[in-house]
Write an enzyme that holds these catalytic residues in place. Structure first.
Site, PDB file in Angstrom:
ATOM      1  N   CYS A 180     -65.112 -46.195   3.597  1.00 19.92           N
ATOM      2  CA  CYS A 180     -66.482 -47.044   3.785  1.00 19.92           C
ATOM      3  C   CYS A 180     -67.118 -46.479   5.097  1.00 19.92           C
ATOM      4  O   CYS A 180     -67.712 -45.668   4.778  1.00 19.92           O
ATOM      5  CB  CYS A 180     -65.720 -48.389   4.105  1.00 19.92           C
ATOM      6  SG  CYS A 180     -67.371 -49.802   3.833  1.00 19.92           S
ATOM      7  N   HIS A 226     -63.069 -49.504  -0.900  1.00 18.76           N
ATOM      8  CA  HIS A 226     -62.028 -49.666  -0.052  1.00 18.76           C
ATOM      9  C   HIS A 226     -60.630 -49.751  -0.810  1.00 18.76           C
ATOM     10  O   HIS A 226     -60.047 -50.473  -1.540  1.00 18.76           O
ATOM     11  CB  HIS A 226     -61.897 -51.245   0.417  1.00 18.76           C
ATOM     12  CG  HIS A 226     -62.968 -51.401   1.403  1.00 18.76           C
ATOM     13  ND1 HIS A 226     -62.719 -51.201   2.811  1.00 18.76           N
ATOM     14  CD2 HIS A 226     -64.260 -51.883   1.475  1.00 18.76           C
ATOM     15  CE1 HIS A 226     -63.815 -51.375   3.561  1.00 18.76           C
ATOM     16  NE2 HIS A 226     -64.633 -51.710   2.960  1.00 18.76           N
ATOM     17  N   GLU A 265     -57.527 -49.448  -0.074  1.00 20.76           N
ATOM     18  CA  GLU A 265     -56.515 -50.673   0.443  1.00 20.76           C
ATOM     19  C   GLU A 265     -56.917 -51.935  -0.137  1.00 20.76           C
ATOM     20  O   GLU A 265     -55.927 -52.721   0.048  1.00 20.76           O
ATOM     21  CB  GLU A 265     -56.556 -50.555   1.987  1.00 20.76           C
ATOM     22  CG  GLU A 265     -57.573 -51.378   2.671  1.00 20.76           C
ATOM     23  CD  GLU A 265     -58.988 -50.689   2.600  1.00 20.76           C
ATOM     24  OE1 GLU A 265     -59.763 -51.084   3.333  1.00 20.76           O
ATOM     25  OE2 GLU A 265     -59.412 -49.429   2.185  1.00 20.76           O
TER      26      GLU A 265
END
Length: 209
Positions: free
Chosen positions: A80, A189, A191
């Site tokens: 990001c 993202h 994750e």
């Protein structure tokens, strides 16, 4: 030393640490330039504005170590804002110098008038298109993986060969992943992107210097 996640006060550290834990990756979170410089792999997360992020890295004494890490071939992943900071310049709320690891400019997403335009910030799940620059990163994923985004600015690399993946956004193909040697960037993202996002992190962890 294992993977080090850079803590400069601007990262989503909890969810990233959880993702690394799920993958069984030995890691630590650190703001210590010495420990970061000695890491086998470095992850640079980030949320917020470009200029504020660079100011935080500067205040923490991390700009020179991160540049040296990239120069010597240590695998580095920017996520990001962390990806954006890899660029030479960012145009969010002014004109700011970045780390200069990947030549390029971070600029606002393209806008279009009318009700059919995609809204800025770009928030939500988007289908991404891997490019030749990301062959090894995306090789184990489906042809059009879905990833989760929250951003208003994106990197435009000087060299198109650096682009590892794009999304269509208001009539333009916008860069959402970069790869230059040992340095990788994900604008989305991973994750927070389920099993496919974890697979992308796993593929980064398999890189060696």
């Amino acid at each position: 030393m294992s993977t080090v996640v850079v803590d400069y006060g601007r990262g989503n550290l909890f969810s990233l640490s959880q993702a690394l834990r799920v993958l069984g990756a030995s890691h630590e979170i650190s703001s210590d330039p010495t420990r970061i410089a000695a890491a086998e792999r470095v992850v640079l997360p980030g949320v917020g504005a470009f200029g504020d992020g660079m100011a935080a890295l500067t205040d923490a004494g991390l700009v020179a170590p991160l540049r040296e890490i990239a120069r010597r071939g240590t695998p580095m992943l920017g996520i990001c804002l962390g990806m954006q900071l890899l660029a030479g310049r960012g145009l969010e709320f002014g004109d700011h110098l970045g780390l200069g690891i990947i030549p390029g400019i971070v600029e606002r997403l393209p806008d279009l008038p009318g009700d059919d335009a995609m809204r800025i910030p770009n928030v939500g799940w988007r289908e991404i298109s891997p490019m030749s620059g990301g062959t090894d990163l995306f090789a184990t994923l489906p042809p059009k993986p879905m990833m989760y985004f929250v951003h208003s600015y994106a990197m435009a690399p000087t060299d198109p060969a650096c682009i590892a993946a794009t999304i269509p956004f208001n009539g333009r193909d916008v860069c959402v992943s970069v790869r230059v040697g040992n340095v990788v960037g994900y604008q989305f993202h991973p994750e927070k992107s389920g099993a496919q996002g974890l697979e992308l992190i796993r593929n980064f962890l398999s890189m060696t210097a």
